[in-house]
Each structure stands twice: as structure tokens, then as C-alpha cells.
Design an enzyme around this catalytic site. Structure first.
Site, PDB file in Angstrom:
ATOM      1  N   TYR A   1     -14.808   0.623  -7.037  1.00  0.00           N
ATOM      2  CA  TYR A   1     -16.061   1.377  -6.942  1.00  0.00           C
ATOM      3  C   TYR A   1     -16.878   1.257  -8.219  1.00  0.00           C
ATOM      4  CZ  TYR A   1     -13.463   3.196  -3.005  1.00  0.00           C
ATOM      5  OH  TYR A   1     -12.738   3.281  -1.842  1.00  0.00           O
TER       6      TYR A   1
ATOM      7  N   ARG B   1     -10.930   9.665   1.675  1.00  0.00           N
ATOM      8  CA  ARG B   1     -10.832  10.347   2.971  1.00  0.00           C
ATOM      9  C   ARG B   1     -11.983  11.316   3.164  1.00  0.00           C
ATOM     10  NH1 ARG B   1      -4.202  10.954   2.572  1.00  0.00           N
ATOM     11  NH2 ARG B   1      -3.797   8.728   2.988  1.00  0.00           N
TER      12      ARG B   1
ATOM     13  N   GLU C   1       7.754  -6.704   1.377  1.00  0.00           N
ATOM     14  CA  GLU C   1       6.575  -6.534   2.229  1.00  0.00           C
ATOM     15  C   GLU C   1       5.584  -7.684   2.027  1.00  0.00           C
ATOM     16  OE1 GLU C   1       5.689  -4.404   4.510  1.00  0.00           O
ATOM     17  OE2 GLU C   1       7.014  -2.673   4.328  1.00  0.00           O
TER      18      GLU C   1
ATOM     19  N   SER D   1     -10.269   5.422  -4.963  1.00  0.00           N
ATOM     20  CA  SER D   1     -11.260   6.488  -5.143  1.00  0.00           C
ATOM     21  C   SER D   1     -10.824   7.542  -6.149  1.00  0.00           C
ATOM     22  CB  SER D   1     -11.546   7.154  -3.796  1.00  0.00           C
ATOM     23  OG  SER D   1     -10.357   7.699  -3.232  1.00  0.00           O
TER      24      SER D   1
ATOM     25  N   LYS E   1       0.856  -1.186   0.000  1.00  0.00           N
ATOM     26  CA  LYS E   1       0.000   0.000   0.000  1.00  0.00           C
ATOM     27  C   LYS E   1       0.894   1.238   0.000  1.00  0.00           C
ATOM     28  CE  LYS E   1      -3.691   2.390   2.507  1.00  0.00           C
ATOM     29  NZ  LYS E   1      -4.581   2.360   3.694  1.00  0.00           N
TER      30      LYS E   1
ATOM     31  N   LYS F   1       1.154  10.145   5.872  1.00  0.00           N
ATOM     32  CA  LYS F   1       1.244   8.728   6.232  1.00  0.00           C
ATOM     33  C   LYS F   1       2.498   8.058   5.658  1.00  0.00           C
ATOM     34  CE  LYS F   1      -3.719   8.209   6.910  1.00  0.00           C
ATOM     35  NZ  LYS F   1      -4.885   7.295   6.866  1.00  0.00           N
TER      36      LYS F   1
ATOM     37  N   LYS G   1      -2.144  -1.555  -3.725  1.00  0.00           N
ATOM     38  CA  LYS G   1      -3.005  -0.371  -3.709  1.00  0.00           C
ATOM     39  C   LYS G   1      -2.144   0.863  -3.875  1.00  0.00           C
ATOM     40  CE  LYS G   1      -6.453   2.008  -0.846  1.00  0.00           C
ATOM     41  NZ  LYS G   1      -7.130   2.070   0.460  1.00  0.00           N
TER      42      LYS G   1
END
Length: 324
Positions: free
Chosen positions: A314, A206, A234, A275, A196, A218, A249
Site C-alpha cells: 500500500y 477486511r 506449501e 494492511s 499465507k 480462518k 504474506k
């Protein structure tokens, strides 16, 4: 010289193109994200995600039935938490009667065959909007993992089939897996957000959950988007710790990562078409600059072609409707 081999013979008409097509899109490829809020009769359109909504639990019940009728079989749940329930330790995340826990039960009672996946992260519950517990301006790792494991257990106890840790803390997959095993939930699945990235494509999400970080960013826990090899490291660590499905992602800008992981692992790979990717196409189509359905299908086919086993998108309802 006479041309003996002509590749265009296999492109002559739709029938032959369909027969030799390497990748096909079906409703079975998709996980549908759902945004849930408190209240009754709530269906709020998200301004930055045209055509996408936050639902109260009664609305979620109706939406899940619609998804099932379209052949969609999996949902990924996110909750919008009231500000007065947020704190630095994500206390509300462990509430057995919290919004997430009630949403899981609502869906499983209504549609037992719907695969329910749940977001596991502290940012919706955090007064700081971060994915972990904050101490002196630093997002802590190990104390956060302890809470995430308890949060995941609470979701599984409520009926979730898979938990989906999206936080990117080190060791959280092991913490979750060990607690689930300890509590005898040996069949509960983990879909880990393994690669991610700290991306600018998350803005509309968000907005949907009011979960933007209250300070800083972040980047101390999400991955640097300039890095490629790190994604393999990872992902392999998450598999070793007990992940059943791994995720990349965002989607389109990271198809090289999807292919790298596909060649390195033997577990299913999820890709989250996020999104910002959704919002860009909706906006361009609204302007008449792009053919919405054609570009939508090209995008998800590219993700699958790169190596995705499943796609959280979505667009899933739009695609299932288009496919008929």
C-alpha cells in the site's frame, strides 16, 4: 597492531555507500493493490488505512494513469461486493459482467501495458465471509477449488494477465492451471499465495472490503504463524501444480520465511506488505513517533533484502513519489 582492513572505508560518504549498496528500491519492485466499489465518482478513504481509498471504476481509471506516470507497472485488484450479491457459493464471482470483470476491462482498455493481477478467493462474495463454500460449519476444499478455477478463468477471459489465488485451499493451483490450459489460456500467469499465514495484521483490509469471517476464523486453511517448515512444503506443491510466482504474506514478521523460500525455489517470490503493517506506520507517523518515509523505505528494503522479487504494498505510490 596496525589495522589494515577497515570496513568503514566503504561507508565514508553517500557516493561510496551507493556504489556498494547490495539492494536498491525502484518502482519496478512494486505491485499496487486497488480496492474497487460500484458507483460513480466514488473515492472513499478507508478509516483504518489513512490515505488509501476505495474507488469506483471511473476513479480507478484516473488512479491507474497516475500510477503509470510514477513508473508503477502492476496492480492487484480487489472488489467490495454488495451484500445482496453475496451467497454461500460465490455465484457473483462468475458473473462475466461483475465488478471485477468490468474493472479488468476498464484498466486494460485504458492502459494495456499495465499488468493486471486479480484476487481469486470467495470471501468478498461469500455470505459467510470465508474463502470457501461452507457446509455444516466447515469450509469445504474440493467444491471450493472448482469455483475458484472458474473464477480465475472468468478473470483471464476479461483480460487479466495474472490471477492470484489467496484462499489457501489444497489443490487450487492445479485446478486453476488445468482449466486455463484446457481453455487455451496458456500464457495466463498464476501468482499463488503459497505461504499465507493466519495473521492478525489483516484487520484493516477486511474493513476495506467488508470481508471479515461471519463465524469462527480462518485457521483451518491459512497457515499457523508458529510454523516455518510448512511454508516450504506449501510453496513447492504450488510450483509443482503450476504457479509462476509464489507469495509470502504478511511481510515483516515473516522475513525468515521469505529467506527460506528464496533458498529453496527458482521462481520469483512476491511478498505482501499487508494492511496492518501499513496502518501501524501511518498511525505512528501521525503521532510523530516515527519518521514515515525513513521507516517506510527501511521496511521495504528489508523485505527485498530477505529475498523478495516483488512487493505488493500500500506504500507503492508513496515510494514511487518519493523516489521521483
Amino acid at each position: 597492531m596496525q589495522q589494515l582492513r577497515r570496513n568503514r572505508r566503504l561507508r565514508t560518504n553517500d557516493a561510496i555507500r551507493s556504489l556498494v549498496r547490495e539492494n536498491a528500491i525502484t518502482p519496478n519492485d512494486f505491485i499496487t493493490p486497488l480496492f474497487i466499489v460500484e458507483g460513480k465518482g466514488v473515492k472513499e478513504e478507508i478509516a483504518s488505512m489513512p490515505g488509501y481509498y476505495r474507488y469506483s471504476l471511473d476513479g480507478i481509471a484516473s488512479e491507474v494513469k497516475t500510477l503509470q506516470s510514477l513508473g508503477l507497472k502492476a496492480v492487484l485488484l480487489f472488489v467490495k461486493v454488495a451484500d445482496n450479491l453475496k451467497d454461500n457459493k460465490g455465484t457473483e464471482a462468475l458473473n462475466s459482467n461483475g465488478l471485477m470483470q468490468r474493472a479488468i476491462k476498464t484498466i486494460k482498455d485504458l492502459a494495456p501495458d499495465m499488468l493486471v493481477m486479480t484476487d481469486v478467493a470467495l470471501d468478498p462474495y461469500s455470505s459467510y465471509g470465508h474463502d470457501g463454500i461452507v457446509e455444516n460449519g466447515y469450509i469445504t476444499n474440493d467444491p471450493t477449488c472448482d469455483v475458484l478455477a472458474k473464477m480465475a478463468l472468468s478473470h483471464v477471459q476479461s483480460g487479466a494477465d495474472f490471477v492470484a489465488p489467496s484462499d489457501m485451499m489444497d489443490g487450487r493451483i492445479r485446478a486453476i492451471r488445468e482449466l486455463l490450459e484446457q481453455e487455451k489460456f496458456v500464457n495466463a500467469g498464476i501468482m499463488s499465495y503459497s505461504a499465507k499465514y493466519a495473521s492478525s495484521f489483516y484487520g484493516p483490509f477486511r474493513d476495506a472490503l467488508d470481508s471479515a469471517p461471519g463465524f469462527g476464523d480462518k485457521k483451518t486453511y491459512q497457515m499457523d504463524f508458529a510454523n516455518r517448515d510448512e511454508a516450504i512444503k506449501e510453496t513447492l506443491m504450488d510450483i509443482q501444480e503450476g504457479a509462476d510466482i509464489v507469495m509470502v504474506k504478511p511481510g515483516l514478521c515473516y522475513l525468515d520465511i521469505v529467506r527460506d523460500i528464496k533458498e529453496a525455489v527458482d521462481v520469483p517470490i512476491a511478498v505482501y506488505q499487508v494492511s496492518g503493517e501499513y496502518a501501524m506506520l501511518k498511525a505512528a507517523a501521525e503521532k510523530g513517533w516515527l519518521d514515515h518515509n525513513a521507516v517506510m523505505m527501511e521496511q521495504v528494503t528489508a523485505i527485498k533484502r530477505a529475498g523478495a522479487t516483488m512487493i505488493a504494498s500500500y506504500f507503492s505510490k508513496d515510494i514511487a513519489t518519493l523516489l521521483g
